[in-house]
Design a protein around this motif. Structure first.
Motif, short mmCIF file in Angstrom:
data_model
loop_
_atom_site.label_atom_id
_atom_site.label_comp_id
_atom_site.label_asym_id
_atom_site.label_seq_id
_atom_site.Cartn_x
_atom_site.Cartn_y
_atom_site.Cartn_z
N MET A 97 0.85 -1.21 0.00
CA MET A 97 0.00 0.00 0.00
C MET A 97 0.88 1.25 0.00
N ARG A 98 0.69 2.07 -1.05
CA ARG A 98 1.50 3.28 -1.13
C ARG A 98 0.90 4.43 -0.32
N LEU A 99 -0.39 4.63 -0.51
CA LEU A 99 -1.03 5.83 0.04
C LEU A 99 -2.34 5.47 0.73
N VAL A 100 -2.50 5.95 1.95
CA VAL A 100 -3.78 5.82 2.65
C VAL A 100 -4.35 7.21 2.88
N THR A 101 -5.63 7.34 2.60
CA THR A 101 -6.33 8.61 2.81
C THR A 101 -7.46 8.40 3.79
N VAL A 102 -7.60 9.31 4.74
CA VAL A 102 -8.82 9.33 5.54
C VAL A 102 -9.56 10.62 5.19
N GLY A 103 -10.87 10.49 4.95
CA GLY A 103 -11.63 11.68 4.57
C GLY A 103 -13.08 11.32 4.35
N SER A 104 -13.93 12.34 4.34
CA SER A 104 -15.36 12.08 4.21
C SER A 104 -15.72 11.58 2.82
N VAL A 105 -16.69 10.67 2.80
CA VAL A 105 -17.35 10.26 1.56
C VAL A 105 -18.80 10.63 1.81
N ALA A 106 -19.34 11.50 0.99
CA ALA A 106 -20.52 12.25 1.44
C ALA A 106 -21.46 12.61 0.31
N PHE A 107 -22.54 13.26 0.68
CA PHE A 107 -23.45 13.88 -0.29
C PHE A 107 -23.31 15.40 -0.20
N ASP A 108 -23.33 16.04 -1.35
CA ASP A 108 -23.37 17.50 -1.42
C ASP A 108 -24.60 17.93 -2.21
N ALA A 109 -25.11 19.10 -1.92
CA ALA A 109 -26.08 19.75 -2.82
C ALA A 109 -25.59 21.17 -3.02
N ILE A 110 -25.44 21.54 -4.28
CA ILE A 110 -24.73 22.78 -4.61
C ILE A 110 -25.60 23.72 -5.43
N GLU A 111 -25.57 24.99 -5.03
CA GLU A 111 -26.20 26.03 -5.85
C GLU A 111 -25.10 26.98 -6.29
N SER A 112 -25.09 27.28 -7.57
CA SER A 112 -24.13 28.26 -8.07
C SER A 112 -24.85 29.09 -9.12
N PRO A 113 -24.22 30.18 -9.57
CA PRO A 113 -24.87 30.99 -10.61
C PRO A 113 -25.15 30.15 -11.87
N PHE A 114 -24.53 28.98 -11.97
CA PHE A 114 -24.69 28.16 -13.18
C PHE A 114 -25.77 27.09 -13.04
N GLY A 115 -26.32 26.94 -11.83
CA GLY A 115 -27.35 25.92 -11.68
C GLY A 115 -27.38 25.38 -10.27
N LYS A 116 -28.06 24.27 -10.12
CA LYS A 116 -28.36 23.74 -8.81
C LYS A 116 -28.39 22.22 -8.94
N THR A 117 -27.82 21.52 -7.97
CA THR A 117 -27.84 20.06 -8.05
C THR A 117 -28.75 19.51 -6.97
N ASP A 118 -29.24 18.27 -7.17
CA ASP A 118 -29.81 17.49 -6.07
C ASP A 118 -28.64 16.97 -5.25
N LYS A 119 -28.90 16.00 -4.39
CA LYS A 119 -27.80 15.37 -3.66
C LYS A 119 -26.89 14.66 -4.65
N ILE A 120 -25.62 15.05 -4.68
CA ILE A 120 -24.65 14.36 -5.53
C ILE A 120 -23.50 13.88 -4.65
N VAL A 121 -22.71 12.98 -5.16
CA VAL A 121 -21.62 12.43 -4.36
C VAL A 121 -20.50 13.47 -4.23
N GLY A 122 -20.01 13.63 -3.02
CA GLY A 122 -18.91 14.54 -2.76
C GLY A 122 -18.09 14.01 -1.60
N GLY A 123 -17.47 14.94 -0.87
CA GLY A 123 -16.67 14.54 0.29
C GLY A 123 -15.19 14.62 -0.01
N ALA A 124 -14.43 15.09 0.98
CA ALA A 124 -12.99 15.27 0.80
C ALA A 124 -12.31 13.97 0.39
N GLY A 125 -12.67 12.87 1.06
CA GLY A 125 -12.04 11.58 0.76
C GLY A 125 -12.30 11.13 -0.67
N THR A 126 -13.49 11.42 -1.15
CA THR A 126 -13.84 11.05 -2.53
C THR A 126 -12.98 11.80 -3.53
#
Lengths: 308, 308
Positions: B1-30
């Motif tokens: 094993m070269r690299l181990v990461t600990v971090g969130s695997v999560a849902f995000d919902a994002i609003e930006s001037p370009f649009g809006k998402t439902d729950k999508i996959v996000g998270g720092a670990g992802t």
């Protein structure tokens, strides 16, 4: 004559978290020509001052090889005066006083000795005055660069556009590029601005460096991260002066050479902010400047290797 | 094993001037592991999700060579959820919703197969959880990097300092560096932070690039000026993942190689913002990535010549 600059020669009074000055010498034309004097030997300045302006400062400029016969000295009038206060982050400032004085009716005169100059730098001034200088040059210079400010976009946009249409290089900061173009992305802003005339757009981002858009090419120059910024006044003018001085001295405005000129301007600007007013530029040696340019080379230097 | 990461695997919902998402996959670990997968073949992730998390996403991660046995799936519980709205300039955002859910009592488990890993990346999480992972690695990795946020500086500064004292590389943004150090100049801030433990400090400046402070050396990497920034979510994590993936794959954490790793991370981050969530990273090819890395080389490349 290699380079002619038009720009204010003025008094500033500055308040910053580091202290406060009385009236000291400033002005776009002063900073530009002091900066360009590190590269170009034959240059002249077109400006106007009142009879309250110290003769010793004009002598200092002459000693730097700057031909000052284009500076009109108006008897019984006062020199342009600006006073400002910097906020704690040194990135924003409030103007406390602006007294136009001799600048109000500035009628720029191009001395005979300045005719035929190859390079023209229009420091921040009213776009009408900037255009007058272009029109009064009997031979169009090889390259005309122009600095301007949001102030002129607010009160004289149509005049500004007329002048912009006549120049080759526009030098403005990021907020001004956004205001002028109406778009946020600097890549898009540069395209919009190029459609207004200047084929080369340089966007100054202060402590975040500068972007050069040269026809279809793009170059990014970092600013040197500094421990202390003492007084940012004149840093943008110093950048522009270093840039045009380097271009004029090398007589080369290819994309590759403009990159070097931007690094030269950035290095000079990094000195300008170290002390109040023109003080640091006045005591700066060529040796110190060359050493700092080397720091810029090191700062962004890397050799990429692909990983399979 | 070269690299181990600990971090969130999560849902995000994002609003930006370009649009809006439902729950999508996000998270720092992802974002981190997707980014590092472009360089490193043997890597694993430690995280926790609820049983509402799509199995197909976990399968996608496996297909990218990411060992997911360190992801706990909590029956009857919900995945971490964050929702935010970006302002027009895309540089600032408001958090609309934070539901910790499974992250609230996250007890990170280091699978046997992850023991002995050479490189450890601590994604943004509570500093206690980050420290638990360090303590649960039986052999100290060669290099430990840590990302964190102002949130932890506000509510858990002492815990954060304890964890920081154990790591080699701290990756934070400019505002966080200022908050953590109490000084404005990033050069000074890096010195203050290095005295807290991490000998290498990487300061992310978003669209203004990134600074690397490596012992007494400094390097600046530009960000690629983009026409459009669609969704900045995950760009910082992608940068960190690209950086650590490159380091782990090359097994070289010299200053020279860290520069390359930062360019690799910057290139990946420049793709991340082109579409919502992980979409652009999921469809990105190695060929596209290599071409963009070349753009970074060109962007800041110049050859200086002194003027006498």
């Amino acid at each position: 004559m290699r380079l002619v600059t038009v720009g204010s020669v003025a008094f500033d009074a500055i308040e910053s978290p580091f202290g406060k000055t009385d009236k000291i010498v400033g002005g776009a034309g002063t900073f530009i020509t002091l900066a360009s004097s590190f590269f170009v030997k034959e240059q002249g300045i077109i400006s106007v001052v009142g009879d309250d302006f110290p003769a010793s400062t004009l002598e200092n400029m002459k000693a730097k090889g700057i031909d000052i016969q284009g500076i009109q000295i108006k008897a019984g009038e006062k020199t342009f005066f600006w006073s400002g206060r910097y906020h704690n982050d040194m990135n924003s400032r409030d103007t406390l006083v602006t007294e136009l004085n001799v600048l109000e009716h500035f009628n720029p005169i191009v001395p005979q000795a300045f005719q035929g100059a190859d390079y023209l730098m229009l420091g921040n001034l009213s776009p009408q005055v900037q255009r007058m200088v272009i029109e009064r040059m009997k031979k169009r210079p090889k390259l005309i660069a122009m600095d301007t400010m949001n102030f002129w976009m607010d009160i004289a946009l149509e005049e500004l556009k007329k002048t912009m249409a006549l120049v080759d290089v526009l030098i403005i900061n990021d907020e001004e590029a956004r205001q002028l173009s109406g778009v946020y992305s600097l890549v898009k802003a540069a395209k919009v601005i190029r459609a207004m005339g200047p084929q080369i757009v340089i966007i100054k981002k202060g402590e975040h460096g500068a972007l050069l858009f040269h026809e279809e090419n793009m170059f990014f120059a970092p600013a040197l991260p500094l421990e202390d910024v003492f007084d940012p006044t004149g840093a943008g003018d110093t950048f522009a002066g270093g840039f045009m001085g380097y271009i004029a001295a090398t007589d080369d405005f290819s994309f590759e050479n403009m990159k070097r000129a931007i690094i030269a301007g950035s290095a000079l600007a990094s000195f300008c902010v170290e002390k109040f007013g023109t003080q640091r530029l006045l005591e700066l040696t060529k040796k110190e400047l060359n050493a700092r340019v080397k720091q810029f080379v090191t700062l962004g230097n890397f050799e990429m290797k692909e990983v399979q």
